[in-house]
Enzyme design. Structure first.
Site, mmCIF file in Angstrom:
data_model
loop_
_atom_site.group_PDB
_atom_site.id
_atom_site.type_symbol
_atom_site.label_atom_id
_atom_site.label_comp_id
_atom_site.label_asym_id
_atom_site.label_seq_id
_atom_site.Cartn_x
_atom_site.Cartn_y
_atom_site.Cartn_z
ATOM 1 N N GLU A 68 0.901 -1.263 0.069
ATOM 2 C CA GLU A 68 -0.019 0.156 -0.139
ATOM 3 C C GLU A 68 0.840 1.329 0.058
ATOM 4 O OE1 GLU A 68 -2.872 0.095 2.995
ATOM 5 O OE2 GLU A 68 -4.292 -1.521 1.983
ATOM 6 N N HIS A 73 -9.150 10.457 2.879
ATOM 7 C CA HIS A 73 -9.103 9.489 2.190
ATOM 8 C C HIS A 73 -9.414 10.004 0.731
ATOM 9 C CE1 HIS A 73 -9.172 5.744 0.126
ATOM 10 N NE2 HIS A 73 -8.418 5.100 0.877
ATOM 11 N N ARG A 90 -1.468 9.637 0.306
ATOM 12 C CA ARG A 90 -2.976 10.261 0.457
ATOM 13 C C ARG A 90 -3.265 11.528 0.268
ATOM 14 N NH1 ARG A 90 -5.557 6.028 4.949
ATOM 15 N NH2 ARG A 90 -5.572 4.421 3.262
ATOM 16 N N HIS A 101 -11.333 10.746 7.117
ATOM 17 C CA HIS A 101 -11.195 9.201 7.029
ATOM 18 C C HIS A 101 -10.439 8.807 8.533
ATOM 19 C CE1 HIS A 101 -10.447 5.279 5.839
ATOM 20 N NE2 HIS A 101 -9.153 5.208 5.773
ATOM 21 N N ARG A 161 -0.777 9.287 9.062
ATOM 22 C CA ARG A 161 -0.701 7.883 9.364
ATOM 23 C C ARG A 161 -0.594 6.930 8.121
ATOM 24 N NH1 ARG A 161 -5.242 3.747 9.086
ATOM 25 N NH2 ARG A 161 -5.750 5.250 7.311
#
Ligand code: FAD
Length: 553
Positions: free
Chosen positions: A143, A258, A304, A365, A400
């Site tokens: 990811e 997100h 992100r 998110h 994060r």
């Protein structure tokens, strides 16, 4: 023009939302009280209950399975097979701190990466069925932000699987009691020590739950935003309760957005996992053009926050309210195998993702900040612990890394349960006391609140003024607007869950917006268009507030 009328500070410092007389309410006593039944709360419960003498009470305000944990799609990161992938614990720590943008706590990252390995192995031993390769080995996926494939997953329903095995295990423990649809209104304190919580039961009665140790595992706050991936319970109750009880909260301005959430009028903002782009999906604007390479060399696989801001910019430039996630480069069989839930849910909305692009836009998110804790999950209020998304160990810093939060819940949830079990042994049970009501206020009673209208106004305000791109004047205006709601929201006494919830949301929104206003720099997920650079000299530090140190703005 300012809309704020009076200083909201005294009401922001309000101690309790409700009151009771000890002689008139039912009481419960337990060694360890855990508020929350997601990955953090259930991990804490298993650790606390590992001593059969320790009585544990777990409660959830909705059904036990109705948690953010259950909605997690991508998976859980852990370096389980370094010999196969060339990965290492050190590299997991490095990636975590890299994402954290100068604010990550290296010790917290080490604890998570090291202890995460045995915690995830235990999950497998409990029966978590993560996807495997044809040879029967665990399949690790990659990811954004992770240098190696280290994400264990189960299709796109990884969280549901983790919730299932943990809940099954906890339900089997004779010394754990679980209560659902039971709302914690406030953490109780006696002589500056947490003593349990005031509960509101499904039958409409207040009850006092007294405990030697209390653990907050109430999840995040992303429902403060109009656009969010989070389930309806993520209203920041834990931050508000801890703040009212006197614990410090930290880094609330860091909200991760997100990039790809389904955007269809009337549909829930269903998250479309990053793994779709990892597998070859690409974002296009309304004219069918790819646009992300303008913002980052990694294009669709950029971090992100870069992708989210790129989408917002592309939408603004074209005057559109969405972009499109095109899956045409992914073979249909692969889509069916990897994203069965997305396929099924979008079919329900008339979109066949084997043929059509998905309309998406960013949404709130993950709450990076929360109740400040040490590495053993202790908050600054003795007797109160916190773990999972409600907590802030400093692990994530200003951003994060994907799939680190389920891991955080497993590791720090377990630590919270262990600390609580140990400390409960030497601590007396609190003696029940009353929580006095506030004297009636002079003057006319406030008109009935339109909670639905107020909640949607607050969520729109945060989305527009404290969202992905922030500016001082917008944040100031948001604070003034929130301040104008404070007198009749926090100044009123209510007796129902929706009203207490908006009281929690308003307080948490104020603290979040104040933190964002104060931080005059851009770092991680916090982007200030009026201070676009990172400012280490002034701001390489946490933003910490408590009732005693409320920001004076
Ligand atoms: C759509 C989605 C996808 C995600 N995907 C991933 C992923 O792939 N990997 C990853 O690592 N993370 C992912 N995340 C983030 C991750 O799921 C959460 O950070 C994590 O599950 C939070 O766990 P928790 O135990 O802290 O809280 P939760 O799982 O949210 O549980 C909160 C609990 O607290 C209870 N509660 C709250 N307030 C009260 C109250 N006042 N009284 C009583 N009970 C209360 C709730 O009822 C609930 O039981 C995702 C999140 C979402 C929303």
């Amino acid at each position: 023009m300012s809309v704020m009328s009076a200083d909201p500070t005294p009401l922001l410092r309000r101690r309790h939302l409700a009151s009771f007389k000890a002689s008139q309410v039912p009481h419960r006593f337990t060694d360890v009280l855990i508020l929350g039944s997601g990955v953090a709360g259930l991990s804490a419960a298993l650790a606390a209950a590992s001593d059969p003498e320790t009585e544990v009470l777990v409660l959830a305000k909705d059904a036990l399975e109705e948690t953010a944990t259950s909605y997690a799609q991508g998976g859980v990161a852990a370096v389980l097979a370094p010999e196969e992938t060339g990965d290492s614990i050190e590299k997991h720590i490095e990636d975590t701190l890299q994402a954290a943008d100068g604010l990550g706590d290296p010790e917290a990252a080490r604890v998570m990466a090291e202890e995460g390995v045995p915690r995830v192995r235990e999950l497998c031993d409990l029966g978590a069925a993560f996807d495997r390769t044809p040879e029967g080995k665990i399949h690790f996926t990659l990811e954004g932000g992770h240098a190696f494939p280290r994400i264990l997953h189960r299709g796109d329903t990884s969280g549901r699987e983790i919730q299932r095995v943990l809940l099954k295990e906890v339900l089997g423990r004779p010394n754990v009691t679980l209560l659902h649809d039971t709302f914690a209104v406030d953490v109780l304190t006696q002589d500056g020590v947490a003593a349990g919580a005031m509960l509101f039961r499904p039958d409409g009665e207040i009850e006092a739950a007294w405990a030697r140790r209390t653990i907050l595992a109430t999840g995040g706050s992303s429902r403060l935003y109009r656009e969010t991936t989070n389930p309806r319970g993520a209203t920041g109750d834990g931050v508000a309760m801890a703040f009212r009880a006197g614990a410090a909260v930290q880094d609330l301005e860091f909200i991760q957005f997100h990039p790809t959430t389904l955007y269809l009028a009337g549909a829930d903002r269903f998250l479309i996992t990053e793994a779709v782009r990892g597998e070859g999906g690409v974002l296009r604007d309304g004219a069918g053009n790819r646009f992300l390479h303008r913002f980052h060399p990694l294009g669709d696989l950029a971090p992100r926050d870069v992708v989210s801001r790129g989408i917002i910019t592309a939408m603004r430039e074209r005057g559109e309210n969405k972009v499109y996630l095109d899956l045409s480069a992914i073979p249909p069989d692969r889509i069916r195998a990897r994203f069965p839930r997305i396929l099924e849910i979008l079919k329900g909305f008339g979109i066949d993702i084997l043929r059509e692009a998905i309309p998406v836009r960013p949404s709130a998110h993950y709450s990076i900040g929360g109740v400040k804790t040490d590495l053993d999950a202790r908050t600054t209020l003795p007797g109160l612990l916190a773990a999972g998304e409600v907590a802030s160990t400093g692990l994530h810093g200003a951003n994060r890394l994907a799939s680190n939060s389920l891991l955080e819940g497993l590791v720090f949830g377990r630590r919270a349960g262990e600390t609580a079990r140990r400390e409960a042994k030497g601590s007396p049970l609190p003696r029940p006391f009353s929580v006095p009501g506030r004297p009636p206020r002079p003057g006319p009673k406030p008109a009935a609140l339109d909670l639905v209208d107020l909640t949607s106004s607050l969520r729109s305000l945060l989305w527009l003024k404290a969202g992905l791109e922030r500016r001082g004047p917008d944040l100031r205006a948001a604070l003034d607007q929130i301040g104008s709601w404070v007198p009749y929201v926090l100044g009123s006494d209510f007796q129902d869950v929706p009203s207490w919830t908006i009281q929690n949301m308003l307080l948490t929104a104020y603290l979040l917006t104040a933190s964002a206003y104060r931080r005059e720099e851009s770092r991680g997920v916090h982007f200030r268009s009026d201070f676009p650079a990172r400012n280490d000299a002034g701001w390489r530090r946490h933003s910490t507030y408590s009732r005693e140190e409320l920001p004076c703005l």
